[in-house]
Design a protein around this motif. Structure first.
Motif, PDB file in Angstrom:
ATOM      1  N   PHE A 480       0.833  -1.203   0.000  1.00 44.75           N
ATOM      2  CA  PHE A 480       0.000   0.000   0.000  1.00 44.75           C
ATOM      3  C   PHE A 480       0.872   1.259   0.000  1.00 44.75           C
ATOM      4  CE2 PHE A 480      -1.969   3.562   2.096  1.00 44.75           C
ATOM      5  CZ  PHE A 480      -3.229   3.617   1.528  1.00 44.75           C
ATOM      6  N   GLY A 481       1.897   1.280   0.831  1.00 46.87           N
ATOM      7  CA  GLY A 481       2.684   2.495   0.995  1.00 46.87           C
ATOM      8  C   GLY A 481       3.734   2.727  -0.065  1.00 46.87           C
ATOM      9  N   TYR A 482       4.258   1.656  -0.658  1.00 45.42           N
ATOM     10  CA  TYR A 482       5.440   1.806  -1.495  1.00 45.42           C
ATOM     11  C   TYR A 482       5.263   1.357  -2.940  1.00 45.42           C
ATOM     12  CZ  TYR A 482       8.187   2.980   2.650  1.00 45.42           C
ATOM     13  OH  TYR A 482       8.692   3.606   3.773  1.00 45.42           O
ATOM     14  N   GLN A 483       4.128   0.770  -3.277  1.00 46.43           N
ATOM     15  CA  GLN A 483       3.931   0.343  -4.651  1.00 46.43           C
ATOM     16  C   GLN A 483       4.090   1.526  -5.602  1.00 46.43           C
ATOM     17  OE1 GLN A 483       4.205  -1.637  -7.213  1.00 46.43           O
ATOM     18  NE2 GLN A 483       2.726  -3.114  -6.425  1.00 46.43           N
ATOM     19  N   ASP A 484       4.910   1.335  -6.621  1.00 51.61           N
ATOM     20  CA  ASP A 484       5.141   2.368  -7.633  1.00 51.61           C
ATOM     21  C   ASP A 484       4.279   2.024  -8.846  1.00 51.61           C
ATOM     22  OD1 ASP A 484       6.150   4.504  -8.997  1.00 51.61           O
ATOM     23  OD2 ASP A 484       8.108   3.626  -9.409  1.00 51.61           O
TER      24      ASP A 484
END
Length: 810
Positions: A480-484
């Motif tokens: 959720f926080g880091y998916q590019d």
């Protein structure tokens, strides 16, 4: 004449001062002739003769980041001035007004994100900014000025003196004559400038025990303070909108340029910058990986355990589509852990065990993490070893065990792996998840007590004490926080899909506000609990505790240790069930809820059945039995007073018997503990309400069962009898206190009043007893009932610390 003379003098001084300020300043090259220059982000000069730092300023009205830290601490867990402690980060800028140079912090809590300069100005002028320091230009050249930064660098920016005073540990003040720049860690780099100062605080006539226990001389405390100035990140970072279901920490601010129809408060998650080299690829390397550096002062085998545990996070980044994007390395010998360029994992020593924690320096404008900074307390591992020692009583032959075959060391090191992962997780932006235990330990962001079972032979089994690796919830969180996401992706829809997947799998997230308070009402969010069902795990924990106590004896400590040290090991074993008691007690008067958003398909509240609450109550009441509370006589006989030179400490049972071991005080604290949760004001108020709304377990029912299992239970003999009497008086204390507690609703007080009246009637019916000790017990209870306001729960002996102790939290 005197008045005229005084006026003349004042006019002369004003005139002299004005002319001094107005006269042409020397050039920087003239002023710094012969001084050593440090080129970098903020160029500076070192004047060795005067012991001064001359700062060259050419960045006016240009924002940068500033924070302070504590590279050399006090060593007292309770005061909290630990090595590595971070101060608050501040966005600041230099402002030139004549010769005055002001270091100013703008107010980013209130903004106007608009291109309209007048609208921005209106917001800026509505809220205060903060001037951090004022300098005076002493030289000038080509638009640059030179200021003496020494006083600023030697100021108590971390609030050391106030922290000590606030803890009532003494009145101290900075002594500049015993303070100096610490050149070893004063360095300059292209994007950051680092300054360090040795600072001595004097006083201490009223120094408290926490100070006296760690300082070589209480009249002078010498620590080091570090200052970091660094360039703010570029604009190539896209903040991600906060979602309360995601488990990420957030920054927030008010944007006054927001249309009236939309929320004015804005929330973004806190995270590191991370981008794929190829956003379209399912798996890609990162443009720049996240690298953490482990304290090179960490010894083996702890070093290897911490490296392994911290590295677990790469599993989560792999699940998010990154290859080798999270790395852990050993801090180079020439690196400074306070240097803003390093994410670090510090191995920190204190005089007592205490919390570990993960902190971050962030860009307050966007939530981007600039520096992750982990503090791991070195004594934690010893407590885990002690618990395992008490569970196994392994020293049959008395000797030290082979480290390669030592099951206690193995358990303690496994816990360290989990701890390293947990604290690093905080510095990646994540909150605690205290509901993970019911999902097969789905997150390292939970607090884990060792999961211990009895094997088929009835022996204590530590093989699965702690989980290995990152949990399923952690993988969803990092995704959720880091998916590019590839260009053109609807980010909001994609992020919702990630959370929906986690919800579909039944993964839960609740955090500190739902778990820490004694009156919290979630049946799933608990600190230090285990298992899918808290009640079943409480029964298991009691069985493990009983087995450990039945084996407890000389074999519990090594040969040559004072026998009194059996008490050190006994404390965590006797109280071994404490966290599962808390978890089970919190099921009563609870509602199962979620951080639901409108339209996400989650049910906000689910009622907890009366049957489930009753099972929890049955299990908790078992912990109040004299059988559970009475320490076996064989153990008591083995524990003498501590010998000279081995002083008592707060990790032991509280006593009313002087230096002699006090089994009654131990039982007192263990009986009081579950009652603190069962008869907590908020819980009892909810029970009255829930019973009326949906026939939940009622307060009157609970009190009747409580009295039945204590006051009306068959009386035992010997020490168990005295434990039983004591428990009954503790129950009465809580009933009396609750009956007059205005934090509860009226019906709670009414129900408690009736319970006391019924109990009094029962006591009167028992007064024909011929047993003098029982008669005295009954008479004392009746006397206490005459003055409910005198009943103070806090008078009971408190339980020895279980969780890490001190002022901070993990």
């Amino acid at each position: 004449m005197k008045k005229i003379s005084l006026l003349s003098i004042l006019l002369f001084l004003v005139s002299f001062t004005y002319s001094s300020l107005a006269q042409k300043l020397p050039s920087i090259s003239e002023k710094t002739k012969g001084l050593k220059k440090y080129e970098g982000f903020l160029p500076f000069y070192w004047d060795e003769d005067a012991g001064k730092i001359w700062l060259q300023i050419d960045k006016f009205d240009k924002e940068f980041l500033y924070y302070s830290s504590l590279p050399a601490g006090l060593g007292s867990n309770d005061i909290g001035l630990d090595r590595g402690l971070l101060g608050d980060e501040k966005v600041v800028f230099f402002q030139k007004i004549g010769r005055k140079i002001l270091l100013t912090q703008p107010n980013y809590k209130y903004r106007a994100l608009t291109n309209d300069a007048n609208e921005k100005r209106a917001v800026q002028q509505s809220f205060a900014s903060s001037t951090i320091w004022g300098f005076v230009a002493e030289a000038e050249e080509d638009g640059k000025v030179l200021v003496d930064a020494t006083d600023f660098l030697m100021s108590d920016v971390t609030g050391i003196a106030d922290r000590i005073k606030g803890m009532k540990q003494g009145s101290y003040s900075l002594d500049k004559s015993r303070s100096a720049m610490y050149l070893t860690n004063t360095k300059n780099f292209p994007l950051n400038s680092e300054f360090e100062v040795t600072m001595t605080f004097v006083g201490g006539e009223d120094a408290g025990e926490f100070v006296r226990s760690v300082a070589p001389s209480q009249e002078a405390l010498t620590l080091r303070v570090h200052h970091s100035f660094l360039q703010l990140p570029d604009s190539d970072y896209k903040p991600r909108v906060f979602d309360p279901r995601s488990s990420f920490n957030a920054i927030s601010y008010f944007d006054y340029s927001t249309p009236v129809s939309e929320p004015i408060d804005k929330y973004y998650i806190v995270r590191h910058r991370l981008k794929k080299k190829d956003p379209k690829a399912k798996v890609s390397e990162a443009v720049e990986p996240i690298i953490y550096y482990l304290d090179n002062g960490t010894p083996e085998p702890i070093r290897s355990a911490l490296m392994e545990g911290a590295q677990w996070w790469n599993q989560a980044y792999e699940a998010a589509g990154y290859k080798n994007a999270f790395q852990v390395k050993l801090l180079p010998d020439d690196a400074d852990p306070m240097d803003a360029r390093y994410n670090v994992i510090n191995w920190v020593h204190r005089s007592t065990r205490g919390w570990s924690y993960g902190a971050s320096i962030i860009d307050p404008r966007t939530g981007e993490i600039i520096k992750g900074h982990v503090t791991l307390g070195s004594l934690r591992v010893r407590q885990d070893y002690l618990i395992a020692q008490g569970l196994l009583s392994p020293f049959e032959k008395g000797e030290k065990l082979d480290p390669e075959k030592d099951p206690m060391l193995k358990m303690a090191l496994t816990r360290l792996k989990q701890l390293a992962a947990h604290e690093v997780g905080h510095t990646l932006g994540l909150m605690h998840n205290y509901s993970a235990s019911i999902n097969n330990r789905a997150s390292v962001m939970d607090y884990p007590h060792p999961t211990v079972k009895l094997n088929s032979k009835g022996e204590v089994d530590l093989s699965d004490a702690y989980a290995l690796g990152i949990g399923d919830w952690d993988k969803y969180s990092i995704t959720f926080g880091y998916q590019d996401f590839p260009q053109g992706t609807d980010e909001k829809t994609a992020l919702n899909k990630i959370i929906d997947e986690a919800n579909t799998k039944g993964l839960l997230f609740l955090t500190d506000i739902d778990a820490r308070p004694a009156g919290s009402h979630s049946p799933t969010a608990h600190l230090w609990d285990n298992g899918k069902n808290p009640v079943d795990e409480l029964n298991n924990t009691l069985a493990v505790r009983q087995k450990a106590l039945s084996s407890f004896g000389e074999n519990t400590i090594r040969k040559g240790m004072p026998m009194s040290h059996l008490e050190d090991v006994l404390v965590p074993i006797y109280n071994y069930h404490r966290y599962q008691v808390e978890a089970a007690a919190k099921i009563i008067g609870s509602v199962d809820y979620r951080y639901a958003l409108r339209g996400d398909g989650q049910k906000p509240n689910t009622l907890v059945s009366k049957e489930t609450q009753q099972k929890a109550l049955d299990a908790v009441l078992q912990t109040l039995s004299s059988e559970t509370l009475t320490i076996p006589e064989l153990i008591i006989q083995l524990i003498p007073a501590r010998p000279a030179g081995y002083w008592p400490n707060r990790e032991l049972f509280k006593k009313r018997t002087g230096r002699a071991f006090d089994p009654l005080a131990a039982a007192e604290s263990a009986a009081d503990f579950p009652l603190q949760f069962l008869l907590q004001p908020e819980r009892t108020s909810r029970m009255v309400e829930y019973e009326a709304r949906y026939s939940s377990l009622g307060l009157e029912e609970m009190l009747n069962q409580l009295v039945e299992k204590t006051w009306k239970a068959p009386k035992t003999t010997g020490l168990a009898r005295k434990v039983q009497f004591q428990t009954e008086q503790i129950v009465l204390t809580h009933l009396l206190a609750l009956s007059v507690n205005e934090a509860t609703n009226y019906q709670v007080r009414a129900v408690c009043g009736k319970a006391i009246k019924d109990l009094k009637a029962y006591i009167e019916s028992q007064k024909n007893t011929k047993e003098s000790d029982y008669a005295a017990h009954l008479d004392y209870a009746v006397e206490r009932m005459k003055n409910p306001s005198a009943a103070k729960v806090a008078t009971h002996k408190e339980m020895a610390p279980g969780a890490p102790i001190g002022c901070d939290e993990e």
